[in-house]
Scaffold this motif. Sequence first.
Motif, PDB file in Angstrom:
ATOM      1  N   GLU A   1       7.671   0.070  -2.101  1.00 16.95           N
ATOM      2  CA  GLU A   1       7.330   1.137  -1.157  1.00 16.95           C
ATOM      3  C   GLU A   1       8.493   2.083  -0.900  1.00 16.95           C
ATOM      4  OE1 GLU A   1       4.451   3.114   0.579  1.00 16.95           O
ATOM      5  OE2 GLU A   1       4.084   1.107  -0.166  1.00 16.95           O
ATOM      6  N   GLY A   2       9.706   1.568  -0.758  1.00 22.28           N
ATOM      7  CA  GLY A   2      10.838   2.423  -0.442  1.00 22.28           C
ATOM      8  C   GLY A   2      11.240   3.332  -1.589  1.00 22.28           C
ATOM      9  N   GLY A   3      11.232   2.832  -2.818  1.00 22.05           N
ATOM     10  CA  GLY A   3      11.720   3.614  -3.946  1.00 22.05           C
ATOM     11  C   GLY A   3      10.619   4.154  -4.836  1.00 22.05           C
ATOM     12  N   LYS A   4       9.483   4.430  -4.292  1.00 19.09           N
ATOM     13  CA  LYS A   4       8.344   4.891  -5.076  1.00 19.09           C
ATOM     14  C   LYS A   4       8.489   6.372  -5.418  1.00 19.09           C
ATOM     15  CE  LYS A   4       4.362   3.057  -3.922  1.00 19.09           C
ATOM     16  NZ  LYS A   4       3.070   2.834  -3.281  1.00 19.09           N
ATOM     17  N   LEU A   5       8.251   6.697  -6.671  1.00 18.43           N
ATOM     18  CA  LEU A   5       8.270   8.088  -7.108  1.00 18.43           C
ATOM     19  C   LEU A   5       7.010   8.800  -6.635  1.00 18.43           C
ATOM     20  CD1 LEU A   5       9.437   7.553 -10.790  1.00 18.43           C
ATOM     21  CD2 LEU A   5      10.801   8.391  -8.885  1.00 18.43           C
ATOM     22  N   TRP A   6       7.046  10.129  -6.653  1.00 16.93           N
ATOM     23  CA  TRP A   6       5.881  10.895  -6.230  1.00 16.93           C
ATOM     24  C   TRP A   6       4.684  10.595  -7.119  1.00 16.93           C
ATOM     25  CZ3 TRP A   6       2.437  14.381  -8.215  1.00 16.93           C
ATOM     26  CH2 TRP A   6       1.618  15.029  -7.280  1.00 16.93           C
ATOM     27  N   ASP A   7       4.905  10.446  -8.430  1.00 17.50           N
ATOM     28  CA  ASP A   7       3.818  10.144  -9.363  1.00 17.50           C
ATOM     29  C   ASP A   7       3.124   8.834  -8.996  1.00 17.50           C
ATOM     30  OD1 ASP A   7       4.811  12.363 -10.592  1.00 17.50           O
ATOM     31  OD2 ASP A   7       5.357  11.358 -12.473  1.00 17.50           O
ATOM     32  N   GLU A   8       3.915   7.807  -8.715  1.00 16.75           N
ATOM     33  CA  GLU A   8       3.366   6.501  -8.336  1.00 16.75           C
ATOM     34  C   GLU A   8       2.618   6.596  -7.012  1.00 16.75           C
ATOM     35  OE1 GLU A   8       3.107   3.436  -9.600  1.00 16.75           O
ATOM     36  OE2 GLU A   8       3.969   4.072 -11.499  1.00 16.75           O
ATOM     37  N   ALA A   9       3.189   7.315  -6.048  1.00 22.16           N
ATOM     38  CA  ALA A   9       2.546   7.464  -4.742  1.00 22.16           C
ATOM     39  C   ALA A   9       1.217   8.205  -4.876  1.00 22.16           C
ATOM     40  CB  ALA A   9       3.472   8.204  -3.781  1.00 22.16           C
ATOM     41  N   PHE A  10       1.183   9.208  -5.740  1.00 23.71           N
ATOM     42  CA  PHE A  10      -0.046   9.964  -5.967  1.00 23.71           C
ATOM     43  C   PHE A  10      -1.124   9.071  -6.587  1.00 23.71           C
ATOM     44  CE2 PHE A  10      -2.611  12.771  -8.740  1.00 23.71           C
ATOM     45  CZ  PHE A  10      -3.193  13.541  -7.751  1.00 23.71           C
ATOM     46  N   ALA A  11      -0.763   8.282  -7.593  1.00 21.09           N
ATOM     47  CA  ALA A  11      -1.720   7.374  -8.238  1.00 21.09           C
ATOM     48  C   ALA A  11      -2.195   6.309  -7.256  1.00 21.09           C
ATOM     49  CB  ALA A  11      -1.084   6.732  -9.472  1.00 21.09           C
ATOM     50  N   GLN A  12      -1.281   5.816  -6.404  1.00 19.69           N
ATOM     51  CA  GLN A  12      -1.654   4.820  -5.393  1.00 19.69           C
ATOM     52  C   GLN A  12      -2.623   5.421  -4.377  1.00 19.69           C
ATOM     53  OE1 GLN A  12      -1.200   1.596  -4.982  1.00 19.69           O
ATOM     54  NE2 GLN A  12      -2.268   1.646  -3.038  1.00 19.69           N
ATOM     55  N   LYS A  13      -2.403   6.647  -3.971  1.00 15.18           N
ATOM     56  CA  LYS A  13      -3.287   7.323  -3.018  1.00 15.18           C
ATOM     57  C   LYS A  13      -4.687   7.474  -3.608  1.00 15.18           C
ATOM     58  CE  LYS A  13      -4.183  10.182   0.492  1.00 15.18           C
ATOM     59  NZ  LYS A  13      -4.677   9.644   1.709  1.00 15.18           N
ATOM     60  N   PHE A  14      -4.759   7.865  -4.881  1.00 18.02           N
ATOM     61  CA  PHE A  14      -6.047   7.990  -5.553  1.00 18.02           C
ATOM     62  C   PHE A  14      -6.750   6.637  -5.609  1.00 18.02           C
ATOM     63  CE2 PHE A  14      -8.683   7.872  -9.389  1.00 18.02           C
ATOM     64  CZ  PHE A  14      -9.508   8.952  -9.153  1.00 18.02           C
ATOM     65  N   TYR A  15      -6.018   5.588  -5.960  1.00 18.75           N
ATOM     66  CA  TYR A  15      -6.582   4.236  -6.057  1.00 18.75           C
ATOM     67  C   TYR A  15      -7.104   3.765  -4.697  1.00 18.75           C
ATOM     68  CZ  TYR A  15      -6.852  -0.788  -6.938  1.00 18.75           C
ATOM     69  OH  TYR A  15      -7.290  -2.086  -7.053  1.00 18.75           O
ATOM     70  N   SER A  16      -6.379   4.074  -3.627  1.00 17.09           N
ATOM     71  CA  SER A  16      -6.794   3.616  -2.297  1.00 17.09           C
ATOM     72  C   SER A  16      -8.066   4.319  -1.815  1.00 17.09           C
ATOM     73  CB  SER A  16      -5.667   3.802  -1.288  1.00 17.09           C
ATOM     74  OG  SER A  16      -5.421   5.174  -1.089  1.00 17.09           O
ATOM     75  N   ASN A  17      -8.420   5.457  -2.421  1.00 17.20           N
ATOM     76  CA  ASN A  17      -9.639   6.174  -2.038  1.00 17.20           C
ATOM     77  C   ASN A  17     -10.869   5.730  -2.825  1.00 17.20           C
ATOM     78  OD1 ASN A  17      -8.508   7.752  -0.025  1.00 17.20           O
ATOM     79  ND2 ASN A  17      -7.812   9.281  -1.484  1.00 17.20           N
ATOM     80  N   LEU A  18     -10.719   4.774  -3.719  1.00 14.70           N
ATOM     81  CA  LEU A  18     -11.857   4.272  -4.494  1.00 14.70           C
ATOM     82  C   LEU A  18     -12.471   3.081  -3.779  1.00 14.70           C
ATOM     83  CD1 LEU A  18     -10.301   4.363  -8.057  1.00 14.70           C
ATOM     84  CD2 LEU A  18     -11.891   6.003  -7.068  1.00 14.70           C
ATOM     85  N   TRP A  19     -13.773   2.911  -3.940  1.00 16.61           N
ATOM     86  CA  TRP A  19     -14.470   1.774  -3.374  1.00 16.61           C
ATOM     87  C   TRP A  19     -14.587   0.733  -4.468  1.00 16.61           C
ATOM     88  CZ3 TRP A  19     -14.577   6.311  -1.101  1.00 16.61           C
ATOM     89  CH2 TRP A  19     -14.671   6.343   0.273  1.00 16.61           C
ATOM     90  N   LYS A  20     -14.036  -0.460  -4.226  1.00 12.07           N
ATOM     91  CA  LYS A  20     -13.903  -1.447  -5.272  1.00 12.07           C
ATOM     92  C   LYS A  20     -14.837  -2.641  -5.092  1.00 12.07           C
ATOM     93  CE  LYS A  20      -9.529  -0.768  -4.286  1.00 12.07           C
ATOM     94  NZ  LYS A  20      -9.533   0.568  -3.781  1.00 12.07           N
ATOM     95  N   GLU A  21     -16.008  -2.423  -4.497  1.00  8.31           N
ATOM     96  CA  GLU A  21     -16.968  -3.518  -4.379  1.00  8.31           C
ATOM     97  C   GLU A  21     -17.811  -3.618  -5.640  1.00  8.31           C
ATOM     98  OE1 GLU A  21     -20.499  -5.204  -1.493  1.00  8.31           O
ATOM     99  OE2 GLU A  21     -19.565  -3.292  -1.042  1.00  8.31           O
ATOM    100  N   TYR A  22     -18.366  -2.500  -6.083  1.00  4.37           N
ATOM    101  CA  TYR A  22     -19.164  -2.463  -7.304  1.00  4.37           C
ATOM    102  C   TYR A  22     -18.532  -1.474  -8.277  1.00  4.37           C
ATOM    103  CZ  TYR A  22     -22.904  -4.849  -4.812  1.00  4.37           C
ATOM    104  OH  TYR A  22     -23.643  -5.762  -4.121  1.00  4.37           O
ATOM    105  N   ALA A  23     -18.628  -1.796  -9.556  1.00  2.00           N
ATOM    106  CA  ALA A  23     -18.099  -0.905 -10.591  1.00  2.00           C
ATOM    107  C   ALA A  23     -19.256  -0.202 -11.298  1.00  2.00           C
ATOM    108  CB  ALA A  23     -17.282  -1.694 -11.609  1.00  2.00           C
ATOM    109  N   LEU A  24     -18.966   0.930 -11.905  1.00  2.00           N
ATOM    110  CA  LEU A  24     -19.906   1.628 -12.777  1.00  2.00           C
ATOM    111  C   LEU A  24     -19.464   1.376 -14.205  1.00  2.00           C
ATOM    112  CD1 LEU A  24     -20.298   5.042 -10.939  1.00  2.00           C
ATOM    113  CD2 LEU A  24     -21.765   3.035 -10.800  1.00  2.00           C
ATOM    114  N   CYS A  25     -20.415   1.317 -15.114  1.00  2.00           N
ATOM    115  CA  CYS A  25     -20.058   1.009 -16.495  1.00  2.00           C
ATOM    116  C   CYS A  25     -20.709   1.997 -17.458  1.00  2.00           C
ATOM    117  CB  CYS A  25     -20.446  -0.414 -16.847  1.00  2.00           C
ATOM    118  SG  CYS A  25     -22.187  -0.778 -16.663  1.00  2.00           S
ATOM    119  N   ASP A  26     -20.120   2.100 -18.619  1.00  2.00           N
ATOM    120  CA  ASP A  26     -20.656   2.904 -19.713  1.00  2.00           C
ATOM    121  C   ASP A  26     -20.877   1.934 -20.866  1.00  2.00           C
ATOM    122  OD1 ASP A  26     -21.273   4.612 -21.755  1.00  2.00           O
ATOM    123  OD2 ASP A  26     -19.622   5.986 -21.397  1.00  2.00           O
ATOM    124  N   LEU A  27     -22.130   1.680 -21.184  1.00  2.00           N
ATOM    125  CA  LEU A  27     -22.478   0.677 -22.187  1.00  2.00           C
ATOM    126  C   LEU A  27     -22.789   1.297 -23.552  1.00  2.00           C
ATOM    127  CD1 LEU A  27     -24.722  -1.591 -19.948  1.00  2.00           C
ATOM    128  CD2 LEU A  27     -22.327  -1.916 -20.567  1.00  2.00           C
TER     129      LEU A  27
END
Length: 153
Positions: A40-66
């Motif tokens: 958390e202390g030494g996180k780059l902006w790129d990592e923080a941006f990707a983490q922010k995007f990940y935290s906005n996803l709902w991870k109960e059900y996934a969508l798939c492409d078959l």
Amino acid sequence: MTSVKPRPSAAPSRQGPSEFDILKQKHKFLREEEDEDSKEGGKLWDEAFAQKFYSNLWKEYALCDLKHYKSGNFALRWRTEAEVVSGAGESTCGNTRCKHHDPEKDKKLLFHTQPSSSRRNKESPNLNTLELPFGYVEDGQLKSALVKVVLCD
């Protein structure tokens, strides 16, 4: 008298990668919480941006492409806020290529200028909730996770 219109200024040239490029580079299907807390202390902006995007996803059900399921390959992704609100992948088929995937399309098919007798005969698909073992390679490491997916028959 003639009026002088200001010239539109040239768009600034982009320096470095776009936000989409950063997400493609730094995205992880699953993130481990202890790794996030220790960095958390030494996180780059790129990592923080990707983490922010990940935290906005709902991870109960996934969508798939078959698309390539016959060869044993398929793609999974987490649902976005709009998909959660619409019920896509939870109350509809989670296969993005299925005709029963889009809840808005299903509503239009069911209730758009059909006589009431044909509405009763139109059945929603039989949905099955599956918990799949999903194996994937990320950052050169083989990883696995149990993922819930809703699919029709």
